[in-house]
Design a protein around this motif. Sequence first.
Motif, PDB file in Angstrom:
ATOM      1  N   ARG A 237       0.863  -1.195   0.000  1.00 58.42           N
ATOM      2  CA  ARG A 237       0.000   0.000   0.000  1.00 58.42           C
ATOM      3  C   ARG A 237       0.895   1.240   0.000  1.00 58.42           C
ATOM      4  O   ARG A 237       1.107   1.880   1.028  1.00 58.42           O
ATOM      5  CB  ARG A 237      -0.901   0.019   1.234  1.00 58.42           C
ATOM      6  CG  ARG A 237      -1.943  -1.084   1.282  1.00 58.42           C
ATOM      7  CD  ARG A 237      -3.100  -0.789   0.323  1.00 58.42           C
ATOM      8  NE  ARG A 237      -4.105  -1.829   0.418  1.00 58.42           N
ATOM      9  CZ  ARG A 237      -4.072  -2.968  -0.273  1.00 58.42           C
ATOM     10  NH1 ARG A 237      -3.072  -3.218  -1.102  1.00 58.42           N
ATOM     11  NH2 ARG A 237      -5.037  -3.851  -0.158  1.00 58.42           N
ATOM     12  N   PRO A 238       1.441   1.589  -1.143  1.00 58.93           N
ATOM     13  CA  PRO A 238       2.308   2.777  -1.188  1.00 58.93           C
ATOM     14  C   PRO A 238       1.499   4.051  -0.951  1.00 58.93           C
ATOM     15  O   PRO A 238       0.346   4.158  -1.386  1.00 58.93           O
ATOM     16  CB  PRO A 238       2.872   2.736  -2.606  1.00 58.93           C
ATOM     17  CG  PRO A 238       1.878   1.948  -3.392  1.00 58.93           C
ATOM     18  CD  PRO A 238       1.264   0.967  -2.455  1.00 58.93           C
ATOM     19  N   LEU A 239       2.115   4.968  -0.264  1.00 60.52           N
ATOM     20  CA  LEU A 239       1.439   6.240   0.021  1.00 60.52           C
ATOM     21  C   LEU A 239       1.589   7.168  -1.169  1.00 60.52           C
ATOM     22  O   LEU A 239       2.609   7.153  -1.867  1.00 60.52           O
ATOM     23  CB  LEU A 239       2.050   6.896   1.264  1.00 60.52           C
ATOM     24  CG  LEU A 239       2.090   6.047   2.537  1.00 60.52           C
ATOM     25  CD1 LEU A 239       2.670   6.871   3.688  1.00 60.52           C
ATOM     26  CD2 LEU A 239       0.709   5.528   2.900  1.00 60.52           C
ATOM     27  N   ASP A 240       0.580   7.962  -1.398  1.00 62.33           N
ATOM     28  CA  ASP A 240       0.620   8.916  -2.501  1.00 62.33           C
ATOM     29  C   ASP A 240       1.790   9.887  -2.281  1.00 62.33           C
ATOM     30  O   ASP A 240       1.967  10.411  -1.174  1.00 62.33           O
ATOM     31  CB  ASP A 240      -0.702   9.691  -2.546  1.00 62.33           C
ATOM     32  CG  ASP A 240      -0.835  10.494  -3.811  1.00 62.33           C
ATOM     33  OD1 ASP A 240      -1.383   9.954  -4.789  1.00 62.33           O
ATOM     34  OD2 ASP A 240      -0.365  11.654  -3.833  1.00 62.33           O
TER      35      ASP A 240
ATOM     36  N   ASN B  30       2.315  12.893  -3.212  1.00 62.33           N
ATOM     37  CA  ASN B  30       2.007  14.315  -3.022  1.00 62.33           C
ATOM     38  C   ASN B  30       1.883  14.625  -1.524  1.00 62.33           C
ATOM     39  O   ASN B  30       0.996  14.096  -0.854  1.00 62.33           O
ATOM     40  CB  ASN B  30       0.688  14.649  -3.732  1.00 62.33           C
ATOM     41  CG  ASN B  30       0.349  16.118  -3.639  1.00 62.33           C
ATOM     42  OD1 ASN B  30       1.061  16.899  -3.015  1.00 62.33           O
ATOM     43  ND2 ASN B  30      -0.750  16.500  -4.275  1.00 62.33           N
TER      44      ASN B  30
ATOM     45  N   ASN C 299       0.786  17.169  -0.098  1.00 64.23           N
ATOM     46  CA  ASN C 299      -0.437  17.927   0.211  1.00 64.23           C
ATOM     47  C   ASN C 299      -1.702  17.104   0.012  1.00 64.23           C
ATOM     48  O   ASN C 299      -2.805  17.647   0.055  1.00 64.23           O
ATOM     49  CB  ASN C 299      -0.512  19.174  -0.677  1.00 64.23           C
ATOM     50  CG  ASN C 299       0.567  20.159  -0.338  1.00 64.23           C
ATOM     51  OD1 ASN C 299       0.910  20.339   0.834  1.00 64.23           O
ATOM     52  ND2 ASN C 299       1.139  20.787  -1.355  1.00 64.23           N
ATOM     53  N   ALA C 300      -1.531  15.809  -0.246  1.00 65.33           N
ATOM     54  CA  ALA C 300      -2.702  14.960  -0.482  1.00 65.33           C
ATOM     55  C   ALA C 300      -3.228  14.398   0.829  1.00 65.33           C
ATOM     56  O   ALA C 300      -2.475  14.158   1.776  1.00 65.33           O
ATOM     57  CB  ALA C 300      -2.325  13.821  -1.418  1.00 65.33           C
ATOM     58  N   LEU C 301      -4.534  14.205   0.862  1.00 68.00           N
ATOM     59  CA  LEU C 301      -5.160  13.507   1.979  1.00 68.00           C
ATOM     60  C   LEU C 301      -5.339  12.057   1.549  1.00 68.00           C
ATOM     61  O   LEU C 301      -5.964  11.785   0.525  1.00 68.00           O
ATOM     62  CB  LEU C 301      -6.518  14.131   2.295  1.00 68.00           C
ATOM     63  CG  LEU C 301      -7.226  13.587   3.529  1.00 68.00           C
ATOM     64  CD1 LEU C 301      -6.538  14.075   4.792  1.00 68.00           C
ATOM     65  CD2 LEU C 301      -8.684  14.011   3.540  1.00 68.00           C
ATOM     66  N   LEU C 302      -4.793  11.149   2.352  1.00 68.79           N
ATOM     67  CA  LEU C 302      -4.773   9.744   1.937  1.00 68.79           C
ATOM     68  C   LEU C 302      -6.013   9.008   2.414  1.00 68.79           C
ATOM     69  O   LEU C 302      -6.628   9.383   3.421  1.00 68.79           O
ATOM     70  CB  LEU C 302      -3.528   9.059   2.509  1.00 68.79           C
ATOM     71  CG  LEU C 302      -2.192   9.744   2.251  1.00 68.79           C
ATOM     72  CD1 LEU C 302      -1.083   8.980   2.937  1.00 68.79           C
ATOM     73  CD2 LEU C 302      -1.922   9.857   0.760  1.00 68.79           C
ATOM     74  N   SER C 303      -6.330   7.962   1.722  1.00 64.97           N
ATOM     75  CA  SER C 303      -7.426   7.104   2.186  1.00 64.97           C
ATOM     76  C   SER C 303      -6.957   6.374   3.441  1.00 64.97           C
ATOM     77  O   SER C 303      -5.880   5.786   3.467  1.00 64.97           O
ATOM     78  CB  SER C 303      -7.780   6.095   1.095  1.00 64.97           C
ATOM     79  OG  SER C 303      -8.708   5.167   1.602  1.00 64.97           O
TER      80      SER C 303
ATOM     81  N   GLY D 119      -0.007   8.010   6.988  1.00 64.46           N
ATOM     82  CA  GLY D 119       0.185   6.588   6.723  1.00 64.46           C
ATOM     83  C   GLY D 119       0.434   5.747   7.957  1.00 64.46           C
ATOM     84  O   GLY D 119       0.468   4.522   7.864  1.00 64.46           O
TER      85      GLY D 119
END
Lengths: 446, 51
Positions: A152-155, A157, A159-163, A437
Amino acid sequence: LRKALSETRIKWYPIPVGLGIGFLGLVQFYKVNERERLRRDEEWEDDGYVKSTGSSGENGDRSPGGTPKRRERIRPSGPWQVQVMSTLPLKAISRLWGKFNELQIPYYLRVPGFKLYSFIFGVNLSEVSEPDLHVYPNLASFFYRTLKPGVRPLDPNPNALLSPADGRVLQFGAIVSGEVEQVKGMTYSLDALLGTSKPETSPNPSDPARIFAPKSDNHQQSTATHKDGDEDVIKQDEEFAQVNGISYTLPNLFSGPPQKKPKKAQDASTTPKASSEAEVRADLALGERPWYARLTSEHQTALFYVVVYLAPGDYHRFHSPCSWVVEKRRHFAGELYSVSPYLQKTLPGLFTLNERVVLLGRWRWGFFSFTPVGATNVGSIKVNFDRELRTNSLTTDTAADQAAEEAAKRGESYGGFAEATYEAASPILHGHALRRGEEMGGFQLG
Amino acid sequence: STVVLVFEAPKGRRPSFDEGWLGEKTKRKGGWNWAVEKGQKVKMGQALGWV
Protein backbone atom coordinates in the motif's frame (compact mmCIF):
# COMPACT_ATOMS: atom_id res chain seq x y z
CA LEU A 1 -89.25 -15.28 21.72
CA ARG A 2 -92.13 -13.08 20.62
CA LYS A 3 -94.27 -14.40 23.45
CA ALA A 4 -91.54 -13.83 25.97
CA LEU A 5 -90.98 -10.29 24.79
CA SER A 6 -94.59 -9.35 24.80
CA GLU A 7 -95.76 -11.09 27.95
CA THR A 8 -92.82 -10.53 30.27
CA ARG A 9 -93.51 -7.79 32.70
CA ILE A 10 -90.85 -5.07 32.84
CA LYS A 11 -89.97 -3.87 36.28
CA TRP A 12 -87.64 -0.87 36.71
CA TYR A 13 -85.23 -0.52 39.65
CA PRO A 14 -83.05 2.51 40.56
CA ILE A 15 -79.32 2.05 40.04
CA PRO A 16 -77.40 2.23 43.30
CA VAL A 17 -75.79 5.62 43.74
CA GLY A 18 -72.41 4.09 44.65
CA LEU A 19 -72.23 2.17 41.40
CA GLY A 20 -72.90 5.33 39.38
CA ILE A 21 -70.28 7.29 41.28
CA GLY A 22 -67.80 4.47 40.78
CA PHE A 23 -68.47 4.41 37.04
CA LEU A 24 -68.07 8.16 36.68
CA GLY A 25 -64.87 8.03 38.77
CA LEU A 26 -63.45 5.32 36.56
CA VAL A 27 -64.15 7.35 33.43
CA GLN A 28 -62.54 10.43 34.98
CA PHE A 29 -59.52 8.43 36.11
CA TYR A 30 -59.06 7.08 32.59
CA LYS A 31 -59.28 10.57 31.10
CA VAL A 32 -56.74 12.04 33.52
CA ASN A 33 -54.38 9.13 32.99
CA GLU A 34 -54.58 9.50 29.24
CA ARG A 35 -53.95 13.24 29.43
CA GLU A 36 -50.93 12.71 31.68
CA ARG A 37 -49.52 10.09 29.34
CA LEU A 38 -49.78 12.45 26.37
CA ARG A 39 -48.06 15.20 28.35
CA ARG A 40 -45.18 12.86 29.27
CA ASP A 41 -44.79 11.78 25.67
CA GLU A 42 -44.45 15.37 24.58
CA GLU A 43 -41.77 15.99 27.21
CA TRP A 44 -40.06 12.81 26.17
CA GLU A 45 -39.84 13.96 22.56
CA ASP A 46 -38.72 17.42 23.65
CA ASP A 47 -35.80 15.79 25.45
CA GLY A 48 -34.71 14.27 22.15
CA TYR A 49 -35.76 10.75 22.97
CA VAL A 50 -38.05 8.57 20.94
CA LYS A 51 -40.88 7.04 22.93
CA SER A 52 -40.27 3.43 23.65
CA THR A 53 -42.87 0.83 24.46
CA GLY A 54 -42.70 -2.21 26.65
CA SER A 55 -40.36 -2.55 29.57
CA SER A 56 -40.00 1.13 30.40
CA GLY A 57 -43.72 1.15 31.20
CA GLU A 58 -46.13 4.01 31.29
CA ASN A 59 -44.04 5.96 33.74
CA GLY A 60 -41.15 5.77 31.32
CA ASP A 61 -38.64 5.23 34.14
CA ARG A 62 -37.97 8.89 34.46
CA SER A 63 -37.30 11.32 37.21
CA PRO A 64 -40.13 13.61 38.39
CA GLY A 65 -38.71 16.44 36.32
CA GLY A 66 -39.43 14.54 33.14
CA THR A 67 -35.76 13.85 32.35
CA PRO A 68 -35.07 10.25 31.38
CA LYS A 69 -33.36 8.28 34.12
CA ARG A 70 -31.81 5.85 31.74
CA ARG A 71 -29.95 6.19 28.46
CA GLU A 72 -32.90 5.17 26.34
CA ARG A 73 -32.41 3.26 23.15
CA ILE A 74 -33.40 5.34 20.18
CA ARG A 75 -35.91 3.70 17.89
CA PRO A 76 -35.33 5.07 14.42
CA SER A 77 -38.10 5.46 11.92
CA GLY A 78 -37.85 3.79 8.55
CA PRO A 79 -39.03 0.80 6.53
CA TRP A 80 -39.96 -2.49 8.13
CA GLN A 81 -36.41 -3.84 7.90
CA VAL A 82 -35.20 -0.96 10.05
CA GLN A 83 -38.09 -1.41 12.48
CA VAL A 84 -37.31 -5.11 12.87
CA MET A 85 -33.62 -4.36 13.32
CA SER A 86 -34.36 -1.74 15.97
CA THR A 87 -36.10 -4.36 18.12
CA LEU A 88 -33.05 -6.65 18.16
CA PRO A 89 -30.38 -6.48 20.88
CA LEU A 90 -27.73 -5.57 18.33
CA LYS A 91 -24.88 -4.97 20.76
CA ALA A 92 -25.46 -8.30 22.48
CA ILE A 93 -25.57 -10.00 19.09
CA SER A 94 -22.37 -8.26 18.11
CA ARG A 95 -20.60 -9.40 21.28
CA LEU A 96 -21.84 -12.93 20.76
CA TRP A 97 -20.59 -12.78 17.18
CA GLY A 98 -17.21 -11.64 18.44
CA LYS A 99 -17.00 -14.48 20.96
CA PHE A 100 -18.01 -16.99 18.30
CA ASN A 101 -15.29 -15.79 15.96
CA GLU A 102 -12.69 -16.12 18.67
CA LEU A 103 -13.29 -19.85 18.86
CA GLN A 104 -10.28 -21.74 17.64
CA ILE A 105 -10.71 -23.38 14.23
CA PRO A 106 -9.32 -26.92 13.86
CA TYR A 107 -5.89 -26.79 12.23
CA TYR A 108 -6.80 -28.58 9.01
CA LEU A 109 -9.97 -26.54 8.47
CA ARG A 110 -8.21 -23.18 8.69
CA VAL A 111 -6.83 -22.93 5.17
CA PRO A 112 -9.97 -24.12 3.35
CA GLY A 113 -12.12 -21.98 5.68
CA PHE A 114 -10.12 -18.79 5.12
CA LYS A 115 -9.89 -19.46 1.39
CA LEU A 116 -13.67 -19.86 1.24
CA TYR A 117 -14.07 -16.61 3.17
CA SER A 118 -11.62 -14.92 0.80
CA PHE A 119 -13.47 -16.23 -2.24
CA ILE A 120 -16.82 -14.99 -0.95
CA PHE A 121 -15.66 -11.55 0.22
CA GLY A 122 -12.88 -10.91 -2.28
CA VAL A 123 -9.81 -11.00 -0.05
CA ASN A 124 -6.54 -10.80 -1.96
CA LEU A 125 -4.51 -13.46 -0.15
CA SER A 126 -1.31 -12.51 -1.96
CA GLU A 127 -1.23 -9.24 0.02
CA VAL A 128 -1.57 -10.86 3.44
CA SER A 129 1.59 -10.54 5.48
CA GLU A 130 1.46 -14.10 6.72
CA PRO A 131 1.58 -16.54 3.79
CA ASP A 132 0.78 -19.55 5.95
CA LEU A 133 -2.89 -19.23 6.83
CA HIS A 134 -2.54 -21.90 9.52
CA VAL A 135 -1.07 -19.19 11.71
CA TYR A 136 -4.46 -17.56 12.15
CA PRO A 137 -6.25 -19.55 14.85
CA ASN A 138 -9.69 -18.08 14.19
CA LEU A 139 -11.62 -15.80 11.91
CA ALA A 140 -11.18 -12.82 14.25
CA SER A 141 -7.39 -12.90 13.89
CA PHE A 142 -7.62 -13.41 10.12
CA PHE A 143 -10.04 -10.51 9.90
CA TYR A 144 -7.58 -8.23 11.71
CA ARG A 145 -4.68 -9.34 9.51
CA THR A 146 -1.79 -7.15 8.50
CA LEU A 147 -0.51 -6.60 4.97
CA LYS A 148 2.89 -7.14 3.46
CA PRO A 149 5.12 -4.09 3.64
CA GLY A 150 5.01 -2.02 0.48
CA VAL A 151 1.69 -3.27 -0.91
CA ARG A 152 0.00 0.00 0.00
CA PRO A 153 2.31 2.78 -1.19
CA LEU A 154 1.44 6.24 0.02
CA ASP A 155 0.62 8.92 -2.50
CA PRO A 156 3.78 10.96 -3.10
CA ASN A 157 2.01 14.32 -3.02
CA PRO A 158 2.68 15.75 0.46
CA ASN A 159 -0.44 17.93 0.21
CA ALA A 160 -2.70 14.96 -0.48
CA LEU A 161 -5.16 13.51 1.98
CA LEU A 162 -4.77 9.74 1.94
CA SER A 163 -7.43 7.10 2.19
CA PRO A 164 -7.30 5.78 5.75
CA ALA A 165 -8.26 2.25 4.76
CA ASP A 166 -9.23 0.00 1.92
CA GLY A 167 -12.85 0.55 1.02
CA ARG A 168 -15.35 2.35 -1.13
CA VAL A 169 -15.99 6.08 -1.14
CA LEU A 170 -19.67 6.41 -0.38
CA GLN A 171 -19.98 10.13 -0.14
CA PHE A 172 -17.87 13.24 -0.08
CA GLY A 173 -18.37 16.95 -0.36
CA ALA A 174 -18.40 20.21 1.49
CA ILE A 175 -20.33 20.83 4.67
CA VAL A 176 -22.92 23.54 4.39
CA SER A 177 -24.74 24.92 7.43
CA GLY A 178 -23.17 22.31 9.69
CA GLU A 179 -24.86 19.40 7.97
CA VAL A 180 -23.27 16.38 6.35
CA GLU A 181 -25.12 14.97 3.41
CA GLN A 182 -25.63 11.25 3.54
CA VAL A 183 -26.46 8.94 0.69
CA LYS A 184 -29.72 9.73 -1.12
CA GLY A 185 -29.77 13.28 0.12
CA MET A 186 -30.31 12.40 3.79
CA THR A 187 -28.49 14.81 6.01
CA TYR A 188 -27.37 14.77 9.57
CA SER A 189 -26.02 17.42 11.83
CA LEU A 190 -22.33 17.72 12.48
CA ASP A 191 -23.19 18.22 16.14
CA ALA A 192 -24.91 14.86 16.18
CA LEU A 193 -21.95 13.15 14.55
CA LEU A 194 -19.08 14.70 16.46
CA GLY A 195 -20.82 15.85 19.62
CA THR A 196 -21.59 19.28 20.95
CA SER A 197 -19.22 21.54 22.80
CA LYS A 198 -20.26 20.31 26.27
CA PRO A 199 -18.38 17.09 26.83
CA GLU A 200 -18.46 14.63 29.69
CA THR A 201 -15.06 14.58 31.34
CA SER A 202 -13.22 11.74 32.97
CA PRO A 203 -12.08 12.52 36.48
CA ASN A 204 -10.25 9.25 36.92
CA PRO A 205 -8.79 7.95 33.69
CA SER A 206 -7.80 4.60 35.10
CA ASP A 207 -11.33 3.62 35.99
CA PRO A 208 -13.42 2.68 32.96
CA ALA A 209 -16.59 3.11 34.94
CA ARG A 210 -15.71 6.76 35.47
CA ILE A 211 -15.36 7.47 31.80
CA PHE A 212 -18.95 8.57 31.69
CA ALA A 213 -18.65 10.65 34.82
CA PRO A 214 -20.38 14.03 34.91
CA LYS A 215 -18.86 17.28 33.86
CA SER A 216 -16.25 18.35 36.35
CA ASP A 217 -16.07 21.65 38.18
CA ASN A 218 -12.84 22.43 36.36
CA HIS A 219 -14.71 22.69 33.11
CA GLN A 220 -17.15 25.17 34.62
CA GLN A 221 -14.28 27.18 36.06
CA SER A 222 -12.65 27.23 32.67
CA THR A 223 -15.82 28.55 31.10
CA ALA A 224 -16.01 31.25 33.71
CA THR A 225 -12.41 32.23 33.05
CA HIS A 226 -13.13 32.55 29.36
CA LYS A 227 -16.08 34.79 30.05
CA ASP A 228 -13.92 37.08 32.15
CA GLY A 229 -11.49 37.46 29.28
CA ASP A 230 -11.61 39.36 26.04
CA GLU A 231 -15.16 39.70 24.79
CA ASP A 232 -14.20 39.71 21.11
CA VAL A 233 -12.30 36.46 21.35
CA ILE A 234 -15.21 34.79 23.07
CA LYS A 235 -17.54 35.96 20.38
CA GLN A 236 -15.26 34.57 17.73
CA ASP A 237 -15.06 31.30 19.60
CA GLU A 238 -18.79 31.06 19.87
CA GLU A 239 -19.31 31.89 16.24
CA PHE A 240 -16.91 29.22 15.15
CA ALA A 241 -18.48 26.70 17.52
CA GLN A 242 -21.83 27.40 15.95
CA VAL A 243 -20.50 26.87 12.48
CA ASN A 244 -18.55 23.73 13.11
CA GLY A 245 -20.33 22.37 16.11
CA ILE A 246 -17.08 21.92 17.97
CA SER A 247 -15.66 24.01 20.74
CA TYR A 248 -12.48 25.03 19.06
CA THR A 249 -10.90 28.32 19.88
CA LEU A 250 -9.62 30.34 16.98
CA PRO A 251 -5.98 30.59 18.15
CA ASN A 252 -5.96 26.87 18.74
CA LEU A 253 -7.51 26.12 15.41
CA PHE A 254 -5.25 28.32 13.39
CA SER A 255 -2.00 26.98 14.79
CA GLY A 256 -1.54 29.74 17.27
CA PRO A 257 -0.77 29.38 20.96
CA PRO A 258 -2.89 26.52 22.24
CA GLN A 259 -5.37 27.19 25.01
CA LYS A 260 -4.78 25.52 28.32
CA LYS A 261 -7.38 22.84 28.76
CA PRO A 262 -8.55 21.81 32.21
CA LYS A 263 -9.31 18.20 31.44
CA LYS A 264 -6.92 15.44 32.37
CA ALA A 265 -5.24 13.30 29.80
CA GLN A 266 -6.92 9.96 29.39
CA ASP A 267 -3.99 7.96 28.21
CA ALA A 268 -0.64 8.38 26.66
CA SER A 269 0.24 4.78 26.22
CA THR A 270 2.66 5.34 23.43
CA THR A 271 4.49 8.61 23.48
CA PRO A 272 5.36 9.54 19.91
CA LYS A 273 8.97 9.35 18.95
CA ALA A 274 10.89 12.57 18.80
CA SER A 275 11.39 12.19 15.08
CA SER A 276 7.67 11.80 14.34
CA GLU A 277 6.84 14.70 16.61
CA ALA A 278 9.33 16.92 14.86
CA GLU A 279 8.00 15.78 11.51
CA VAL A 280 4.43 16.56 12.42
CA ARG A 281 5.47 19.88 13.93
CA ALA A 282 7.24 20.81 10.73
CA ASP A 283 4.25 19.78 8.68
CA LEU A 284 1.84 21.74 10.79
CA ALA A 285 4.15 24.74 10.51
CA LEU A 286 3.37 25.72 14.06
CA GLY A 287 4.22 29.24 15.03
CA GLU A 288 5.48 30.28 11.64
CA ARG A 289 2.75 32.78 11.05
CA PRO A 290 0.14 34.38 13.24
CA TRP A 291 -3.29 32.88 13.32
CA TYR A 292 -4.93 35.93 11.80
CA ALA A 293 -2.88 35.49 8.64
CA ARG A 294 -5.15 32.58 7.82
CA LEU A 295 -8.23 34.78 7.95
CA THR A 296 -7.40 36.72 4.83
CA SER A 297 -9.40 36.10 1.69
CA GLU A 298 -6.52 34.15 0.22
CA HIS A 299 -6.69 31.56 2.97
CA GLN A 300 -10.38 31.13 3.52
CA THR A 301 -11.18 27.61 4.53
CA ALA A 302 -14.22 25.39 4.38
CA LEU A 303 -15.24 22.12 5.96
CA PHE A 304 -15.19 18.99 3.84
CA TYR A 305 -16.13 15.41 4.58
CA VAL A 306 -15.65 11.98 3.08
CA VAL A 307 -17.20 8.63 4.01
CA VAL A 308 -15.24 5.45 3.32
CA TYR A 309 -17.07 2.14 3.70
CA LEU A 310 -15.08 -0.99 4.52
CA ALA A 311 -16.59 -4.20 3.15
CA PRO A 312 -16.19 -7.46 5.13
CA GLY A 313 -13.32 -8.63 2.92
CA ASP A 314 -11.31 -5.43 3.19
CA TYR A 315 -8.21 -4.83 5.24
CA HIS A 316 -9.69 -3.61 8.52
CA ARG A 317 -6.93 -1.52 10.01
CA PHE A 318 -7.04 2.21 9.51
CA HIS A 319 -4.12 4.57 9.06
CA SER A 320 -3.59 8.27 9.48
CA PRO A 321 -4.68 10.11 6.32
CA CYS A 322 -2.26 12.98 6.94
CA SER A 323 0.13 14.37 9.49
CA TRP A 324 -2.02 15.69 12.29
CA VAL A 325 -2.35 16.00 16.03
CA VAL A 326 -5.16 14.19 17.85
CA GLU A 327 -6.19 16.39 20.73
CA LYS A 328 -9.18 14.53 22.09
CA ARG A 329 -11.43 11.62 21.54
CA ARG A 330 -15.12 11.24 22.12
CA HIS A 331 -16.64 7.81 22.53
CA PHE A 332 -20.32 7.56 21.70
CA ALA A 333 -21.70 4.30 23.08
CA GLY A 334 -24.61 4.11 20.67
CA GLU A 335 -26.18 1.22 18.84
CA LEU A 336 -24.59 -1.11 16.32
CA TYR A 337 -26.73 -1.10 13.23
CA SER A 338 -25.29 -2.44 10.04
CA VAL A 339 -23.60 0.26 7.98
CA SER A 340 -24.13 -1.42 4.65
CA PRO A 341 -24.81 0.96 1.78
CA TYR A 342 -28.42 -0.27 1.68
CA LEU A 343 -29.05 0.66 5.30
CA GLN A 344 -27.27 3.96 4.83
CA LYS A 345 -29.80 4.74 2.14
CA THR A 346 -32.82 3.68 4.18
CA LEU A 347 -31.86 4.81 7.67
CA PRO A 348 -31.24 8.54 7.95
CA GLY A 349 -28.63 9.61 10.47
CA LEU A 350 -27.18 6.12 10.73
CA PHE A 351 -23.73 7.38 11.66
CA THR A 352 -25.17 9.42 14.48
CA LEU A 353 -26.90 6.36 15.96
CA ASN A 354 -24.06 3.87 15.88
CA GLU A 355 -21.26 3.46 18.34
CA ARG A 356 -18.31 5.54 17.19
CA VAL A 357 -15.04 7.02 18.32
CA VAL A 358 -14.55 10.61 17.26
CA LEU A 359 -10.92 11.71 17.19
CA LEU A 360 -10.64 15.47 17.06
CA GLY A 361 -7.52 17.43 16.28
CA ARG A 362 -5.85 19.66 13.77
CA TRP A 363 -3.76 19.44 10.68
CA ARG A 364 -1.88 22.07 8.79
CA TRP A 365 -5.06 23.59 7.38
CA GLY A 366 -7.02 23.67 10.61
CA PHE A 367 -9.60 21.36 12.12
CA PHE A 368 -9.39 17.63 11.43
CA SER A 369 -11.54 14.77 12.70
CA PHE A 370 -11.37 11.05 12.15
CA THR A 371 -14.44 8.99 13.06
CA PRO A 372 -14.47 5.20 12.86
CA VAL A 373 -18.09 4.03 13.07
CA GLY A 374 -18.81 0.53 14.30
CA ALA A 375 -21.27 -1.93 12.82
CA THR A 376 -23.03 -5.09 13.99
CA ASN A 377 -20.35 -7.45 12.77
CA VAL A 378 -17.42 -5.19 13.62
CA GLY A 379 -18.43 -3.50 16.84
CA SER A 380 -15.00 -3.24 18.41
CA ILE A 381 -13.02 -0.17 17.43
CA LYS A 382 -9.42 -0.23 18.49
CA VAL A 383 -7.23 2.86 18.73
CA ASN A 384 -3.58 1.95 19.15
CA PHE A 385 -2.59 4.95 21.25
CA ASP A 386 -5.59 4.76 23.60
CA ARG A 387 -5.47 1.77 25.88
CA GLU A 388 -8.35 3.02 28.01
CA LEU A 389 -10.81 2.94 25.17
CA ARG A 390 -13.30 0.08 25.36
CA THR A 391 -15.91 -0.15 22.65
CA ASN A 392 -18.86 -2.52 22.41
CA SER A 393 -18.41 -3.29 26.07
CA LEU A 394 -21.08 -4.04 28.64
CA THR A 395 -19.08 -2.08 31.21
CA THR A 396 -19.07 1.12 29.20
CA ASP A 397 -22.76 0.72 28.37
CA THR A 398 -23.58 0.37 32.06
CA ALA A 399 -21.36 3.33 32.87
CA ALA A 400 -23.13 5.38 30.22
CA ASP A 401 -26.48 4.46 31.76
CA GLN A 402 -25.22 5.49 35.17
CA ALA A 403 -23.89 8.77 33.81
CA ALA A 404 -27.24 9.46 32.15
CA GLU A 405 -29.00 8.70 35.41
CA GLU A 406 -26.69 10.97 37.39
CA ALA A 407 -27.14 13.73 34.84
CA ALA A 408 -30.90 13.32 35.17
CA LYS A 409 -30.64 13.62 38.96
CA ARG A 410 -28.79 16.90 38.55
CA GLY A 411 -31.37 18.04 36.02
CA GLU A 412 -28.82 18.10 33.20
CA SER A 413 -29.05 16.44 29.85
CA TYR A 414 -26.61 13.66 29.06
CA GLY A 415 -24.19 14.59 26.29
CA GLY A 416 -24.09 11.05 24.97
CA PHE A 417 -20.32 10.68 24.88
CA ALA A 418 -17.27 10.29 27.07
CA GLU A 419 -14.36 12.54 26.30
CA ALA A 420 -10.66 12.21 26.91
CA THR A 421 -7.73 14.35 25.87
CA TYR A 422 -4.23 13.42 24.75
CA GLU A 423 -2.45 16.44 26.13
CA ALA A 424 0.04 14.35 28.03
CA ALA A 425 1.24 12.63 24.86
CA SER A 426 3.18 15.69 23.80
CA PRO A 427 3.59 18.85 25.87
CA ILE A 428 4.53 20.79 22.75
CA LEU A 429 1.82 19.68 20.40
CA HIS A 430 -0.83 19.21 23.13
CA GLY A 431 -1.96 15.99 21.59
CA HIS A 432 -0.89 12.76 20.02
CA ALA A 433 1.08 13.31 16.82
CA LEU A 434 0.40 11.04 13.87
CA ARG A 435 2.37 10.83 10.66
CA ARG A 436 0.66 10.28 7.33
CA GLY A 437 0.18 6.59 6.72
CA GLU A 438 0.88 5.62 10.32
CA GLU A 439 -1.35 2.84 11.63
CA MET A 440 -3.92 4.23 14.05
CA GLY A 441 -6.06 1.23 14.92
CA GLY A 442 -8.71 -0.91 13.36
CA PHE A 443 -12.03 -2.67 13.49
CA GLN A 444 -12.29 -6.06 15.12
CA LEU A 445 -15.04 -8.63 14.87
CA GLY A 446 -17.69 -8.39 17.55
CA SER B 1 -17.60 -0.48 9.31
CA THR B 2 -17.12 3.03 8.10
CA VAL B 3 -14.65 5.85 8.51
CA VAL B 4 -15.89 9.42 8.31
CA LEU B 5 -13.37 12.22 7.87
CA VAL B 6 -14.40 15.81 8.51
CA PHE B 7 -11.68 18.36 7.93
CA GLU B 8 -10.96 21.94 7.19
CA ALA B 9 -9.18 22.84 4.00
CA PRO B 10 -8.63 26.01 2.03
CA LYS B 11 -11.30 26.99 -0.41
CA GLY B 12 -8.70 28.55 -2.64
CA ARG B 13 -8.17 32.12 -3.58
CA ARG B 14 -10.40 34.09 -5.87
CA PRO B 15 -8.82 34.96 -9.23
CA SER B 16 -7.46 38.44 -9.45
CA PHE B 17 -9.03 41.07 -11.65
CA ASP B 18 -6.34 40.57 -14.27
CA GLU B 19 -7.08 36.86 -14.45
CA GLY B 20 -10.70 37.57 -15.30
CA TRP B 21 -14.00 37.06 -13.53
CA LEU B 22 -16.01 35.09 -16.06
CA GLY B 23 -16.16 31.51 -17.24
CA GLU B 24 -13.67 28.96 -16.01
CA LYS B 25 -11.53 31.67 -14.51
CA THR B 26 -14.09 32.36 -11.80
CA LYS B 27 -13.17 29.09 -10.10
CA ARG B 28 -11.13 29.42 -6.96
CA LYS B 29 -7.49 28.54 -7.32
CA GLY B 30 -5.20 26.70 -4.97
CA GLY B 31 -7.97 25.21 -2.87
CA TRP B 32 -9.13 21.72 -2.05
CA ASN B 33 -9.55 19.25 -4.93
CA TRP B 34 -11.14 15.81 -4.79
CA ALA B 35 -9.32 12.93 -6.43
CA VAL B 36 -12.08 10.34 -6.09
CA GLU B 37 -15.60 9.73 -7.29
CA LYS B 38 -18.64 8.44 -5.48
CA GLY B 39 -18.66 4.67 -5.33
CA GLN B 40 -15.01 4.38 -6.25
CA LYS B 41 -12.94 1.70 -4.57
CA VAL B 42 -9.88 3.03 -2.84
CA LYS B 43 -6.83 1.46 -1.27
CA MET B 44 -5.12 2.63 1.87
CA GLY B 45 -2.61 5.35 0.99
CA GLN B 46 -4.38 6.40 -2.18
CA ALA B 47 -5.08 10.13 -2.44
CA LEU B 48 -8.66 11.18 -1.69
CA GLY B 49 -7.89 14.76 -2.55
CA TRP B 50 -5.23 17.40 -2.33
CA VAL B 51 -4.68 21.06 -1.60
